[in-house]
Design a protein around this motif. Structure first.
Motif, PDB file in Angstrom:
ATOM      1  N   SER A  19       3.381 -14.636   1.476  1.00  0.00           N
ATOM      2  CA  SER A  19       4.599 -15.222   2.036  1.00  0.00           C
ATOM      3  C   SER A  19       5.860 -14.512   1.527  1.00  0.00           C
ATOM      4  CB  SER A  19       4.690 -16.709   1.704  1.00  0.00           C
ATOM      5  OG  SER A  19       4.853 -16.895   0.313  1.00  0.00           O
ATOM      6  N   THR A  20       5.735 -13.680   0.490  1.00  0.00           N
ATOM      7  CA  THR A  20       6.891 -12.940  -0.023  1.00  0.00           C
ATOM      8  C   THR A  20       7.187 -11.701   0.814  1.00  0.00           C
ATOM      9  OG1 THR A  20       5.543 -11.608  -1.529  1.00  0.00           O
ATOM     10  CG2 THR A  20       6.427 -13.679  -2.400  1.00  0.00           C
ATOM     11  N   THR A  21       6.297 -11.391   1.748  1.00  0.00           N
ATOM     12  CA  THR A  21       6.431 -10.192   2.570  1.00  0.00           C
ATOM     13  C   THR A  21       6.889 -10.564   3.964  1.00  0.00           C
ATOM     14  OG1 THR A  21       4.683  -9.125   1.315  1.00  0.00           O
ATOM     15  CG2 THR A  21       5.217  -8.171   3.451  1.00  0.00           C
ATOM     16  N   LYS A  22       7.885  -9.850   4.442  1.00  0.00           N
ATOM     17  CA  LYS A  22       8.446 -10.116   5.767  1.00  0.00           C
ATOM     18  C   LYS A  22       8.449  -8.809   6.555  1.00  0.00           C
ATOM     19  CE  LYS A  22      12.853 -11.700   7.690  1.00  0.00           C
ATOM     20  NZ  LYS A  22      14.215 -12.123   7.324  1.00  0.00           N
ATOM     21  N   LEU A  23       7.823  -8.825   7.722  1.00  0.00           N
ATOM     22  CA  LEU A  23       7.819  -7.650   8.594  1.00  0.00           C
ATOM     23  C   LEU A  23       9.111  -7.622   9.397  1.00  0.00           C
ATOM     24  CD1 LEU A  23       4.137  -7.752   9.890  1.00  0.00           C
ATOM     25  CD2 LEU A  23       5.095  -6.317   8.087  1.00  0.00           C
ATOM     26  N   LEU A  24       9.739  -6.463   9.419  1.00  0.00           N
ATOM     27  CA  LEU A  24      10.989  -6.290  10.144  1.00  0.00           C
ATOM     28  C   LEU A  24      10.772  -5.303  11.275  1.00  0.00           C
ATOM     29  CD1 LEU A  24      13.300  -5.922   7.004  1.00  0.00           C
ATOM     30  CD2 LEU A  24      12.922  -7.979   8.360  1.00  0.00           C
ATOM     31  N   PRO A  25      11.677  -5.263  12.246  1.00  0.00           N
ATOM     32  CA  PRO A  25      11.536  -4.298  13.338  1.00  0.00           C
ATOM     33  C   PRO A  25      11.553  -2.855  12.835  1.00  0.00           C
ATOM     34  CG  PRO A  25      13.248  -5.921  13.831  1.00  0.00           C
ATOM     35  CD  PRO A  25      12.835  -6.128  12.412  1.00  0.00           C
ATOM     36  N   LEU A  26      11.067  -1.961  13.652  1.00  0.00           N
ATOM     37  CA  LEU A  26      11.094  -0.522  13.409  1.00  0.00           C
ATOM     38  C   LEU A  26      10.333  -0.107  12.153  1.00  0.00           C
ATOM     39  CD1 LEU A  26      14.832   0.129  14.336  1.00  0.00           C
ATOM     40  CD2 LEU A  26      12.823   0.409  15.792  1.00  0.00           C
ATOM     41  N   ASN A  27       9.160  -0.694  11.961  1.00  0.00           N
ATOM     42  CA  ASN A  27       8.269  -0.284  10.886  1.00  0.00           C
ATOM     43  C   ASN A  27       8.867  -0.515   9.490  1.00  0.00           C
ATOM     44  OD1 ASN A  27       5.823   0.686   9.945  1.00  0.00           O
ATOM     45  ND2 ASN A  27       6.493   2.817   9.956  1.00  0.00           N
ATOM     46  N   ASP A  28       9.626  -1.577   9.337  1.00  0.00           N
ATOM     47  CA  ASP A  28      10.218  -1.926   8.045  1.00  0.00           C
ATOM     48  C   ASP A  28       9.550  -3.173   7.488  1.00  0.00           C
ATOM     49  OD1 ASP A  28      11.960   0.163   8.212  1.00  0.00           O
ATOM     50  OD2 ASP A  28      13.765  -1.051   8.421  1.00  0.00           O
ATOM     51  N   VAL A  29       9.482  -3.237   6.150  1.00  0.00           N
ATOM     52  CA  VAL A  29       8.897  -4.376   5.447  1.00  0.00           C
ATOM     53  C   VAL A  29       9.845  -4.762   4.321  1.00  0.00           C
ATOM     54  CG1 VAL A  29       6.930  -5.194   4.088  1.00  0.00           C
ATOM     55  CG2 VAL A  29       6.560  -3.563   5.933  1.00  0.00           C
ATOM     56  N   GLU A  30      10.010  -6.059   4.128  1.00  0.00           N
ATOM     57  CA  GLU A  30      10.827  -6.560   3.028  1.00  0.00           C
ATOM     58  C   GLU A  30       9.958  -7.440   2.141  1.00  0.00           C
ATOM     59  OE1 GLU A  30      15.102  -8.100   3.443  1.00  0.00           O
ATOM     60  OE2 GLU A  30      13.895  -9.914   3.257  1.00  0.00           O
ATOM     61  N   ILE A  31      10.006  -7.174   0.821  1.00  0.00           N
ATOM     62  CA  ILE A  31       9.218  -7.947  -0.133  1.00  0.00           C
ATOM     63  C   ILE A  31      10.171  -8.599  -1.128  1.00  0.00           C
ATOM     64  CG2 ILE A  31       7.459  -7.856  -1.936  1.00  0.00           C
ATOM     65  CD1 ILE A  31       6.283  -5.433  -0.544  1.00  0.00           C
ATOM     66  N   THR A  32      10.053  -9.903  -1.282  1.00  0.00           N
ATOM     67  CA  THR A  32      10.869 -10.636  -2.243  1.00  0.00           C
ATOM     68  C   THR A  32      10.156 -10.654  -3.588  1.00  0.00           C
ATOM     69  OG1 THR A  32      11.785 -12.019  -0.490  1.00  0.00           O
ATOM     70  CG2 THR A  32      11.966 -12.859  -2.736  1.00  0.00           C
ATOM     71  N   ILE A  33      10.875 -10.215  -4.626  1.00  0.00           N
ATOM     72  CA  ILE A  33      10.324 -10.199  -5.979  1.00  0.00           C
ATOM     73  C   ILE A  33      11.345 -10.824  -6.929  1.00  0.00           C
ATOM     74  CG2 ILE A  33       8.911  -8.149  -5.542  1.00  0.00           C
ATOM     75  CD1 ILE A  33      10.969  -6.527  -7.184  1.00  0.00           C
ATOM     76  N   SER A  34      10.921 -11.098  -8.154  1.00  0.00           N
ATOM     77  CA  SER A  34      11.846 -11.610  -9.168  1.00  0.00           C
ATOM     78  C   SER A  34      12.508 -10.420  -9.863  1.00  0.00           C
ATOM     79  CB  SER A  34      11.106 -12.464 -10.194  1.00  0.00           C
ATOM     80  OG  SER A  34      10.291 -11.652 -11.009  1.00  0.00           O
ATOM     81  N   LYS A  35      13.632 -10.686 -10.509  1.00  0.00           N
ATOM     82  CA  LYS A  35      14.325  -9.588 -11.191  1.00  0.00           C
ATOM     83  C   LYS A  35      13.496  -9.015 -12.341  1.00  0.00           C
ATOM     84  CE  LYS A  35      17.224 -12.220 -14.419  1.00  0.00           C
ATOM     85  NZ  LYS A  35      18.629 -12.466 -14.797  1.00  0.00           N
ATOM     86  N   GLN A  36      12.621  -9.805 -12.906  1.00  0.00           N
ATOM     87  CA  GLN A  36      11.763  -9.331 -13.990  1.00  0.00           C
ATOM     88  C   GLN A  36      10.728  -8.318 -13.497  1.00  0.00           C
ATOM     89  OE1 GLN A  36      12.360 -12.606 -13.348  1.00  0.00           O
ATOM     90  NE2 GLN A  36      13.560 -13.215 -15.110  1.00  0.00           N
ATOM     91  N   GLN A  37      10.475  -8.280 -12.208  1.00  0.00           N
ATOM     92  CA  GLN A  37       9.459  -7.399 -11.641  1.00  0.00           C
ATOM     93  C   GLN A  37      10.009  -6.059 -11.149  1.00  0.00           C
ATOM     94  OE1 GLN A  37       8.156 -10.383  -8.756  1.00  0.00           O
ATOM     95  NE2 GLN A  37       6.127 -10.350  -9.721  1.00  0.00           N
ATOM     96  N   ILE A  38      11.308  -5.832 -11.259  1.00  0.00           N
ATOM     97  CA  ILE A  38      11.904  -4.642 -10.634  1.00  0.00           C
ATOM     98  C   ILE A  38      11.318  -3.332 -11.161  1.00  0.00           C
ATOM     99  CG2 ILE A  38      13.939  -4.628 -12.152  1.00  0.00           C
ATOM    100  CD1 ILE A  38      13.754  -3.459  -8.464  1.00  0.00           C
ATOM    101  N   LEU A  39      11.202  -3.184 -12.461  1.00  0.00           N
ATOM    102  CA  LEU A  39      10.711  -1.903 -13.001  1.00  0.00           C
ATOM    103  C   LEU A  39       9.259  -1.650 -12.615  1.00  0.00           C
ATOM    104  CD1 LEU A  39      12.430  -1.889 -16.505  1.00  0.00           C
ATOM    105  CD2 LEU A  39      13.055  -0.563 -14.476  1.00  0.00           C
ATOM    106  N   LEU A  40       8.416  -2.667 -12.699  1.00  0.00           N
ATOM    107  CA  LEU A  40       7.017  -2.504 -12.308  1.00  0.00           C
ATOM    108  C   LEU A  40       6.903  -2.220 -10.809  1.00  0.00           C
ATOM    109  CD1 LEU A  40       4.050  -2.463 -13.029  1.00  0.00           C
ATOM    110  CD2 LEU A  40       4.030  -4.970 -12.859  1.00  0.00           C
ATOM    111  N   ALA A  41       7.720  -2.880 -10.008  1.00  0.00           N
ATOM    112  CA  ALA A  41       7.688  -2.652  -8.556  1.00  0.00           C
ATOM    113  C   ALA A  41       8.081  -1.211  -8.226  1.00  0.00           C
ATOM    114  CB  ALA A  41       8.609  -3.634  -7.844  1.00  0.00           C
ATOM    115  N   VAL A  42       9.134  -0.718  -8.850  1.00  0.00           N
ATOM    116  CA  VAL A  42       9.578   0.656  -8.570  1.00  0.00           C
ATOM    117  C   VAL A  42       8.541   1.665  -9.055  1.00  0.00           C
ATOM    118  CG1 VAL A  42      11.354   2.385  -9.079  1.00  0.00           C
ATOM    119  CG2 VAL A  42      12.018   0.048  -8.479  1.00  0.00           C
ATOM    120  N   LYS A  43       7.957   1.439 -10.227  1.00  0.00           N
ATOM    121  CA  LYS A  43       6.891   2.329 -10.715  1.00  0.00           C
ATOM    122  C   LYS A  43       5.736   2.366  -9.716  1.00  0.00           C
ATOM    123  CE  LYS A  43       7.718   1.686 -15.645  1.00  0.00           C
ATOM    124  NZ  LYS A  43       7.241   1.053 -16.880  1.00  0.00           N
ATOM    125  N   THR A  44       5.374   1.216  -9.202  1.00  0.00           N
ATOM    126  CA  THR A  44       4.269   1.120  -8.241  1.00  0.00           C
ATOM    127  C   THR A  44       4.604   1.867  -6.951  1.00  0.00           C
ATOM    128  OG1 THR A  44       3.635  -1.014  -9.180  1.00  0.00           O
ATOM    129  CG2 THR A  44       2.761  -0.485  -7.002  1.00  0.00           C
TER     130      THR A  44
END
Length: 159
Positions: A19-44
């Motif tokens: 449910s944290t993932t939202k499909l957007l038009p034109l092959n875009d995806v938005e994922i909602t994360i917490s601020k504590q997850q930013i570094l791990l998300a970017v590394k991934t």
């Protein structure tokens, strides 16, 4: 790795609900994360292949800010992070993507977002002596923050 595989990897590594993932038009995806997850998300994201950080943008809502980290590789992937207006702090990603410095400095200067570990926090767009608050914030500045311009009232009047 395509966008879909990167999203699945992010969901797995960050233990995110679909449910944290939202499909957007034109092959875009938005994922909602917490601020504590930013570094791990970017590394991934970076490990999933060559991704380009297109921008970091900020939006102000009623009582908080939304930071959007826009990545691109044959499709868009945006990380959405909500920050409390009273404590708008998040880790800097400059250690992972040095070019993020300019986006972080702009959000710091315009909205007052504090990027912890930002290597060069000097003003980017505003003059060094700027003292009128954060220009992109929606709420009115207090009277003490408003620039005092007595000349404005007297212009056009003769003595």
């Amino acid at each position: 790795m395509n966008t879909e595989k990167a999203v699945i990897k992010l969901q797995d590594v960050l233990n995110l609900d679909k449910s944290t993932t939202k499909l957007l038009p034109l092959n875009d995806v938005e994922i909602t994360i917490s601020k504590q997850q930013i570094l791990l998300a970017v590394k991934t994201i970076l490990k999933s292949s060559i991704w380009h950080l297109s921008a970091i943008t900020c939006q102000q809502l009623e009582n908080d800010f939304i930071l959007l980290y826009h990545f691109w590789k044959s499709g868009g992937l945006t990380l959405r992070i909500r920050l409390d207006e009273k404590n708008p702090q998040i880790d800097s990603i400059c250690s992972l993507i040095p070019g993020a410095e300019y986006y972080e400095r702009e959000a710091r200067e315009m909205f007052g977002i504090e990027f912890l570990g930002l290597p060069n926090p000097i003003p980017l767009l505003l003059p060094d002596d700027w003292q009128s608050g954060y220009p992109m914030r929606k709420k009115e500045r207090s009277d003490q923050e408003k620039p005092k311009d007595n000349n404005r009232q007297q212009k056009g009047k003769s003595s």
